[in-house]
Design an enzyme around this catalytic site. Structure first.
Site, PDB file in Angstrom:
ATOM      1  N   LEU A 195       0.849  -1.197   0.000  1.00 41.15           N
ATOM      2  CA  LEU A 195       0.000   0.000   0.000  1.00 41.15           C
ATOM      3  C   LEU A 195       0.883   1.246   0.000  1.00 41.15           C
ATOM      4  O   LEU A 195       1.728   1.393   0.878  1.00 41.15           O
ATOM      5  CB  LEU A 195      -0.898   0.004   1.255  1.00 41.15           C
ATOM      6  CG  LEU A 195      -1.918  -1.147   1.331  1.00 41.15           C
ATOM      7  CD1 LEU A 195      -2.458  -1.298   2.745  1.00 41.15           C
ATOM      8  CD2 LEU A 195      -3.063  -0.943   0.353  1.00 41.15           C
ATOM      9  N   HIS A 196       0.703   2.089  -0.998  1.00 37.01           N
ATOM     10  CA  HIS A 196       1.521   3.303  -1.039  1.00 37.01           C
ATOM     11  C   HIS A 196       0.814   4.510  -1.644  1.00 37.01           C
ATOM     12  O   HIS A 196       1.369   5.599  -1.695  1.00 37.01           O
ATOM     13  CB  HIS A 196       2.814   3.044  -1.829  1.00 37.01           C
ATOM     14  CG  HIS A 196       2.574   2.935  -3.317  1.00 37.01           C
ATOM     15  ND1 HIS A 196       2.067   1.813  -3.894  1.00 37.01           N
ATOM     16  CD2 HIS A 196       2.743   3.836  -4.309  1.00 37.01           C
ATOM     17  CE1 HIS A 196       1.951   2.009  -5.198  1.00 37.01           C
ATOM     18  NE2 HIS A 196       2.343   3.234  -5.478  1.00 37.01           N
ATOM     19  N   ARG A 197      -0.412   4.352  -2.152  1.00 40.38           N
ATOM     20  CA  ARG A 197      -1.084   5.486  -2.808  1.00 40.38           C
ATOM     21  C   ARG A 197      -1.351   6.596  -1.811  1.00 40.38           C
ATOM     22  O   ARG A 197      -1.825   6.336  -0.697  1.00 40.38           O
ATOM     23  CB  ARG A 197      -2.441   5.058  -3.371  1.00 40.38           C
ATOM     24  CG  ARG A 197      -2.374   4.061  -4.445  1.00 40.38           C
ATOM     25  CD  ARG A 197      -2.385   4.651  -5.834  1.00 40.38           C
ATOM     26  NE  ARG A 197      -1.914   3.621  -6.725  1.00 40.38           N
ATOM     27  CZ  ARG A 197      -1.010   3.768  -7.672  1.00 40.38           C
ATOM     28  NH1 ARG A 197      -0.459   4.954  -7.892  1.00 40.38           N
ATOM     29  NH2 ARG A 197      -0.641   2.769  -8.414  1.00 40.38           N
ATOM     30  N   ARG A 240       7.168   5.922   1.238  1.00 38.83           N
ATOM     31  CA  ARG A 240       6.102   6.884   1.564  1.00 38.83           C
ATOM     32  C   ARG A 240       5.275   6.389   2.748  1.00 38.83           C
ATOM     33  O   ARG A 240       4.973   7.133   3.679  1.00 38.83           O
ATOM     34  CB  ARG A 240       5.203   7.070   0.335  1.00 38.83           C
ATOM     35  CG  ARG A 240       3.936   7.860   0.612  1.00 38.83           C
ATOM     36  CD  ARG A 240       2.997   7.803  -0.588  1.00 38.83           C
ATOM     37  NE  ARG A 240       3.451   8.618  -1.705  1.00 38.83           N
ATOM     38  CZ  ARG A 240       3.291   9.936  -1.777  1.00 38.83           C
ATOM     39  NH1 ARG A 240       2.667  10.588  -0.824  1.00 38.83           N
ATOM     40  NH2 ARG A 240       3.728  10.618  -2.804  1.00 38.83           N
ATOM     41  N   ASP A 267      -2.674  -1.534  -3.524  1.00 31.52           N
ATOM     42  CA  ASP A 267      -3.181  -0.417  -4.321  1.00 31.52           C
ATOM     43  C   ASP A 267      -2.248  -0.147  -5.503  1.00 31.52           C
ATOM     44  O   ASP A 267      -2.321   0.890  -6.140  1.00 31.52           O
ATOM     45  CB  ASP A 267      -3.398   0.840  -3.465  1.00 31.52           C
ATOM     46  CG  ASP A 267      -2.142   1.291  -2.735  1.00 31.52           C
ATOM     47  OD1 ASP A 267      -1.033   0.813  -3.057  1.00 31.52           O
ATOM     48  OD2 ASP A 267      -2.265   2.148  -1.828  1.00 31.52           O
TER      49      ASP A 267
END
Ligand code: UD1
Length: 379
Positions: A213-215, A248, A290
């Site tokens: 998950l990084h969005r 991130r 994501d």
């Protein structure tokens, strides 16, 4: 005939598995003693720069050292995009390529496209036509702008062609070539098989969940990331959760004072290389992600995938493949539903068979008129 001169641009992690097959297909083309060889210059913008976000992919995918490294690094969208443009323009002016070839939808893609288009250098976009119809995603802006000014739009699936036509792109600019990322997957499967990811991480095939998950929409607010952390803790009561953390996401967990340290069944890892990620995708019970690329790779392996996003620019992975969109509210129900289904789902979309790069090279040659004899010498 003088060679066809290309600049191939890559900048961020998801670009590398898309350029590698093109570089290898160009080498095979040149080795075949062609009428028109191809001279290819690789430019790395440096949008991603860590060993684990960049170098490992060059090594594992057999990508040669870049001819130019722009070393732009991180920054806001405007800063990063502007820095890439400033540093890419002199490369184009010096090299005068016949084409600038860009891939995907990251800031490097749009920045280099704008530079080339304004210098009247034709642009070919690999993975053209994908649309999430969500302009809140920075990648959607990058896709729209790139496709609006590119000259050759090389699409991975027919929905891409339809989207481009609906935006008024003439048919002669659009070529359906298939999914070039799957070329890398097919080529690297034997190497992935040999690298024993599951043994090293002490995982059993079919018994773990692979999470990435990084969005910004998922991880950049404490509310959203807080709910995700809660759901992962819940999920880890039933299954081992393998979660390689994007820089991130790691930064945001720290900023928001969130952690998963008290959950022994959540394995927080550094970002993984390509081969390890392929193995996890192939052998997981399911993915929660994501990422754009993992939606496609899981579709190829027919591993169930839950995509934590309200939309996808890759609808073929839902319509034909093993992908389903989910939200934090519906996640628990979607997981229960998925676990009641077979371990392999869906089918592999047409032209996702490992030969897209060959078709890309053929299309680039076909779209490049032979130079007039008197002009050829003037270069
Ligand atoms: C970028 C792409 C996104 C892609 C993702 C894959 C855009 C708009 N976004 O998002 O489409 O899915 O890459 O990873 O182009 N950082 C490091 N090391 C690195 C690179 C970044 O530590 O090698 C950190 C920096 O603190 C940076 C943050 O990660 O500020 C985010 O990187 P950035 O390239 O801005 O965006 P991504 O979220 O990676």
């Amino acid at each position: 005939m003088p060679p066809l001169k290309l600049i191939l641009v890559a900048g961020a992690r998801p670009n590398f598995m898309k350029i590698a097959p093109v570089i290898h297909a160009i080498r095979r083309h040149n080795e075949s003693g062609p009428e028109r060889p191809i001279e290819c210059r690789l430019v790395h913008t440096g949008q991603h720069y860590d060993e684990k976000m960049s170098d490992v992919f060059f090594r594992e995918l057999g990508i040669p050292q870049p001819d130019d490294h722009l070393e732009v690094g991180s920054g806001s969208h405007a800063v990063q995009t502007a820095n890439i443009m400033l540093k890419f323009e002199p490369v184009c002016l010096r090299e005068k390529p016949d084409w600038v070839v860009v891939v995907g939808d990251v800031n490097s893609t749009v920045a280099c496209t704008l530079v080339a288009a304004k210098l009247h250098i034709p642009v070919a976009h690999i993975e053209a036509g994908l649309r999430s119809r969500d302009r809140g995603m920075p990648e959607e802006i990058n896709r729209l702008v790139t496709d609006a000014v590119a000259d050759l739009l090389l699409t991975p699936s027919p929905d891409g062609d339809d989207n481009l036509r609906a935006e008024g792109v003439p048919d002669e600019k659009i070529r359906l070539v298939g999914n070039v990322m799957i070329d890398s997957l097919v080529a690297k499967l034997p190497q992935a098989d040999a690298c024993d990811t599951l043994g090293r991480l002490r995982l059993e095939a079919g018994r773990f969940v692979y999470v990435t998950l990084h969005r910004p929409s998922n991880v950049d607010t404490p509310e959203s990331l807080g709910i995700i952390v809660r759901e992962l803790k819940q999920l880890s009561k039933e299954r081992t959760v393998v979660f390689p953390i994007h820089p991130r996401t790691r930064a945001r967990l720290g900023e928001f004072g969130l952690d998963l340290d008290d959950c022994p069944k959540v394995r927080l890892l550094e970002p993984l290389g390509y081969l390890d990620s392929l193995n996890l995708t192939r052998h997981a019970r399911f993915l929660l992600t994501d990422s754009g690329g993992l939606q496609e790779e899981s579709t190829y392996f027919r591993t169930p995938c839950l995509t934590l996003r309200p939309n996808t620019e890759r609808p073929v992975t839902v319509e034909l493949g093993s992908n389903k969109l989910t939200t934090v509210e519906t996640l628990a129900g979607d997981i229960a539903e998925l676990l009641a289904k077979p371990e392999r789902l869906g089918e592999i979309p047409p032209l996702w068979e490992g030969r897209a790069a060959e078709r890309i090279v053929a299309e680039l040659l076909a779209a490049s008129p032979a130079p007039e004899p008197e002009l050829a010498g003037a270069r």
